[in-house]
Scaffold this active site. Structure first.
Site, PDB file in Angstrom:
ATOM      1  N   LEU B  65      45.721  31.705  29.973  1.00 22.44           N
ATOM      2  CA  LEU B  65      46.354  31.186  29.850  1.00 22.44           C
ATOM      3  C   LEU B  65      47.718  31.175  30.780  1.00 22.44           C
ATOM      4  O   LEU B  65      47.366  32.094  31.501  1.00 22.44           O
ATOM      5  CB  LEU B  65      47.057  31.335  28.362  1.00 22.44           C
ATOM      6  CG  LEU B  65      46.157  31.242  26.970  1.00 22.44           C
ATOM      7  CD1 LEU B  65      47.100  31.915  25.979  1.00 22.44           C
ATOM      8  CD2 LEU B  65      45.995  29.413  26.363  1.00 22.44           C
ATOM      9  N   HIS B 181      32.744  40.010  33.409  1.00 22.84           N
ATOM     10  CA  HIS B 181      32.433  39.186  34.765  1.00 22.84           C
ATOM     11  C   HIS B 181      31.272  39.180  35.359  1.00 22.84           C
ATOM     12  O   HIS B 181      31.241  40.476  36.242  1.00 22.84           O
ATOM     13  CB  HIS B 181      34.207  38.295  35.336  1.00 22.84           C
ATOM     14  CG  HIS B 181      33.369  37.553  36.325  1.00 22.84           C
ATOM     15  ND1 HIS B 181      33.042  36.616  36.215  1.00 22.84           N
ATOM     16  CD2 HIS B 181      34.334  38.276  37.446  1.00 22.84           C
ATOM     17  CE1 HIS B 181      33.110  35.987  37.252  1.00 22.84           C
ATOM     18  NE2 HIS B 181      33.762  36.904  38.896  1.00 22.84           N
ATOM     19  N   HIS B 234      30.753  34.243  30.877  1.00 18.10           N
ATOM     20  CA  HIS B 234      29.388  32.770  31.789  1.00 18.10           C
ATOM     21  C   HIS B 234      28.772  32.978  32.731  1.00 18.10           C
ATOM     22  O   HIS B 234      28.669  33.098  33.415  1.00 18.10           O
ATOM     23  CB  HIS B 234      31.053  32.288  32.203  1.00 18.10           C
ATOM     24  CG  HIS B 234      31.919  33.601  32.966  1.00 18.10           C
ATOM     25  ND1 HIS B 234      33.703  32.649  33.563  1.00 18.10           N
ATOM     26  CD2 HIS B 234      31.621  33.797  33.685  1.00 18.10           C
ATOM     27  CE1 HIS B 234      33.970  33.769  33.800  1.00 18.10           C
ATOM     28  NE2 HIS B 234      33.026  34.363  33.942  1.00 18.10           N
ATOM     29  N   ASP B 307      36.037  28.109  28.589  1.00 17.13           N
ATOM     30  CA  ASP B 307      36.189  28.633  30.667  1.00 17.13           C
ATOM     31  C   ASP B 307      37.631  28.622  30.826  1.00 17.13           C
ATOM     32  O   ASP B 307      37.560  28.553  31.916  1.00 17.13           O
ATOM     33  CB  ASP B 307      34.998  29.496  30.748  1.00 17.13           C
ATOM     34  CG  ASP B 307      34.973  30.707  31.700  1.00 17.13           C
ATOM     35  OD1 ASP B 307      35.559  31.277  31.700  1.00 17.13           O
ATOM     36  OD2 ASP B 307      33.953  29.655  33.259  1.00 17.13           O
TER      37      ASP B 307
END
Lengths: 314, 424
Positions: B65, B181, B234, B307
């Site tokens: 965000l 990540h 991801h 994502d």
């Protein structure tokens, strides 16, 4: 001559053989005109050519400037250090400024791959890529091809060895596209760290041993090794690089006896090329490359402005 | 608050395997009942679903965000608007904001801003390391108490193996896990596209796909040492998915998610320097995209996350290497996932499970199911209705969709949060 299929000259990738041949033929005629001392100052009369250089380049900028002037264009050089680009203005702000100035031909050099393509989406002018990042440098490959053709009488079936830092070279990429399109056998020669991934898929052969890479070559094209590449650790030292990948008489002996030696400049003497080779008039065509550069750029300006006039009529 | 009854619905509850025509009654904001034939109570508002799918509201496991710190890209309010239009009722927000969510007070700020939207539960991740700087782990216990859903450094890999080991083992004490990540930063340094023919042609610095598998392999080894739970975000390559599949078979606490771009697009989307398709990790080759689809189907992948990564046009209208990475994903999460249902790769229940009960299970949430007595977070969508993604006309502020121009089948008709209609 076929109408050129693009408004801009951003890349040679995908440009088909007849258009390349047309550009080279026209450039050849400009080369003859330039040698005769005549000019053609009415062709681009009243047109504005802006050289927009975000990266230093005396050679390419001067070459475009001369080409524009020989065809009668009003030529303006915008250099980065004095422009508002350093004050946070974005590339697209620059585009609207240029539109307001009614620029007809825009020559762009930028450190980022794809920057001229981005500008071309927003400016009214025809954009000529004068080198973008590690992407392409179309006019350099055209002038190289013209130089080769003048010496060898053809491009087809020649063996061209492109040597050195291919990874960071836009000159190499444009040459790969042009030369493979024109049916040359193209070789990449350099240490593995300086050869881009999967470059074989572009239709070239890769060699890490320079003698093998130069064997029976008709053309030896050296690339500049930038000093910062060594700082970046891709090459351990200048002396090691010169020993294995610098062009000297011993390595050149593996090429064909009539092989020509080329370099896009500026040269790092003693790093990628030995001065004795660079300055040998029997082998080196480096000076002629510069001469052909002006002719090729005249041809490109001519063809794109013809296109603009044709489109304006339609 | 009036009761609401949904009639003529195709009720799909992936948790129980329910997929049947019927009605669903919402009373006092919770699911009161559902079944083939329910009586319509007096005074109840009737929603005729016309055969459309009524399912649990989507749980988005991963979204960035703009707030706090990059409100010009997106505010929590504008993200909530996009989420509601996308059928998302719960969203896990990444902590690598400005400042990073490494302090209980900051975390509570985000939680309260989420509550204020009235349409979206925002569950913030706590920063795994202070300032998401990758050096010292943050106060997992205090952050958990403040509402941290798990811990992550967002779009940055926790690069240091010793720090990651400590984070994985320390998180166990609080029943939590670490979201990584998966990209080895020293190998990926400077890269902006997947290394290979396309990056070579475009003259863009490449990231070898092995940078992902390498980090996944390292963290699986650390999960084995610590018995901690690592979650890979991801995931986009066949090699990484093979490692995760094997780790799961070994019984390690290893989970993962992927995002719509990695099963809907391949690297050719960046052709001609299209910065809207510049993502992190970068779009991959077709073989990898197919491997992601296969891993969705065989259960290796535990969730599909949006994502979402908002960007302003000024962040994207730049030369490729200088443009920021990331795509807006809230409004298209369901539609792109349904494309795999229409394509025959996933059943509708399996696809919805990846967006509802499976992330709920991972996070220990009671939502994500059509269970009587749980909050009525619901999405109603037409499975067949066609629409086209148009950047510039998407709900919310962020318009940087990598799917611009994509034609889709399956569109949200309405979204309900705690029984209250928030979209449609």
């Amino acid at each position: 001559m076929l109408p050129f299929p693009h408004r801009h000259l951003l890349a040679l990738q995908g440009l088909e053989p007849p258009y390349i041949a047309d550009l080279l033929d026209l450039a050849e005629s400009y080369a003859l005109l330039n040698r005769s001392g005549k000019t053609q100052r009415d062709l681009l009369k009243g047109q504005t050519l802006i050289n927009l250089f975000f990266e230093d380049s005396t050679r390419t900028r001067t070459s475009f400037e001369l080409a524009g002037k020989r065809l009668g264009a009003d030529v303006i050089n915008m250099s980065v250090s004095t422009s508002s680009v350093n004050k946070g203005e974005t590339l697209l702000d620059t585009a609207s400024t240029l539109n307001a100035m009614h620029c007809d031909l825009l020559v762009v050099r930028h450190s980022q791959s794809g920057a001229p393509a981005l500008l071309s989406q927003k400016v009214d002018a025809a954009v000529i890529n004068a080198g973008d990042g590690t992407h392409e440098h179309p006019t350099q490959a055209l002038l190289d091809a013209l130089t080769i053709r003048r010496h060898k009488g053809r491009l087809e079936n020649l063996t061209v060895a492109i040597c050195g830092d291919v990874l960071h070279s836009r000159v190499a990429r444009s040459n790969i596209h042009l030369l493979t399109t024109m049916n040359c056998r193209v070789r990449m020669v350099g240490p593995p760290a300086l050869i881009p991934a999967e470059v074989e898929r572009l239709g070239v052969q890769v060699f890490h041993d320079m003698k093998a890479g130069l064997a029976e070559a008709d053309v030896v094209m050296m690339l500049r090794l930038q000093k910062e590449r060594m700082v970046g650790g891709l090459v351990p030292s200048a002396r090691e690089y010169f020993r294995f990948y610098g062009l000297d008489a011993a390595k050149l002996a593996h090429a064909r006896p009539d092989a020509i030696v080329m370099h896009p400049g500026p040269m790092n003497r003693g790093i990628e090329i030995d001065s004795a080779i660079a300055d040998d008039p029997a082998r080196s065509v480096i000076g002629e490359q510069v001469e052909m550069g002006v002719a090729v750029r005249m041809a490109v300006l001519d063809i794109l402005s013809r296109n603009m006039r044709r489109n304006a009529r339609l | 608050m009036r009761d609401t009854i949904f009639v003529n619905a195709r009720l799909v509850d992936p948790a129980s395997g329910l997929d049947a025509p019927g009605s669903l009654l919402v009373s006092q904001g919770v699911i009161a009942d559902h079944g083939g034939t329910l009586g319509i109570p007096d005074d109840a508002e009737v929603v005729d679903c016309g055969g459309a799918v009524l399912a649990p509201g989507l749980i988005d496991l991963r979204a960035a965000l703009g707030e706090p710190g990059a409100e010009y890209r997106e505010t929590i309010e504008s993200a909530a608007e996009a989420a509601a239009a996308g059928g998302i009722t719960t969203l896990c927000a990444l902590p690598d904001t400005q400042p990073a969510l490494d302090d209980p007070a900051l975390l509570q700020f985000v939680l309260r801003r989420g509550e204020a939207t009235g349409s979206l539960s925002i569950l913030p991740y706590g920063a795994a390391t202070k300032g998401c700087a990758g050096k010292e782990i943050s106060e997992f216990g205090l952050l958990r108490e403040a509402g941290a859903v798990a811990f992550s450094d967002g779009g940055k890999a926790i690069a240091d193996a010793r720090t990651m080991r400590l984070a994985l083992s320390y998180a166990r004490a609080f029943g939590s896990f670490i979201v990584q990540h998966p990209e080895e930063p020293s190998l990926a340094r400077g890269g902006v596209a997947t290394e290979g023919e396309l990056a070579t042609r475009l003259g863009l610095p490449g990231i070898p796909p092995a940078a992902e598998a390498m980090m996944v392999a390292r963290d699986i080894a650390l999960a084995r040492i610590t018995r901690g739970h690592v979650h890979f975000a991801h995931v986009s390559t066949a090699a990484a998915l093979d490692l995760i599949r094997a780790a799961k078979a070994e019984g390690l606490a290893v989970t993962c998610d992927t995002a719509p771009p990695y099963f809907d697009l391949n690297e050719t989307a960046i052709g001609d320097f299209r910065t809207y398709a510049k993502l992190s990790p970068p779009l991959r080759r077709e073989e990898d995209r197919l491997a992601v689809v296969a891993a969705l189907a065989d259960g290796t992948i535990d969730a599909i996350a949006s994502d979402h990564q908002p960007a302003d046009p000024d962040d994207k209208r730049l030369p490729f290497a200088q443009a920021s990475a990331g795509g807006a994903g809230l409004a298209t999460l369901l539609g792109i996932t349904l494309a795999r249902v229409h394509g025959g790769d996933l059943s509708l229940t399996a696809a919805l499970a990846l967006l509802t009960c499976r992330p709920a299970e991972l996070l220990g949430l009671e939502s994500g199911r059509l269970t009587r007595g749980t909050p009525a977070d619901l999405v109603l969508f037409d499975l067949e209705r066609a629409w086209k993604v148009e950047a510039g006309k998407l709900p919310g502020k962020a318009q940087n969709s990598p799917f611009d121009g994509r034609a889709l089948e399956g569109r949200v008709r309405g979204t309900w949060k705690n029984g209250r209609r928030v979209f449609g």
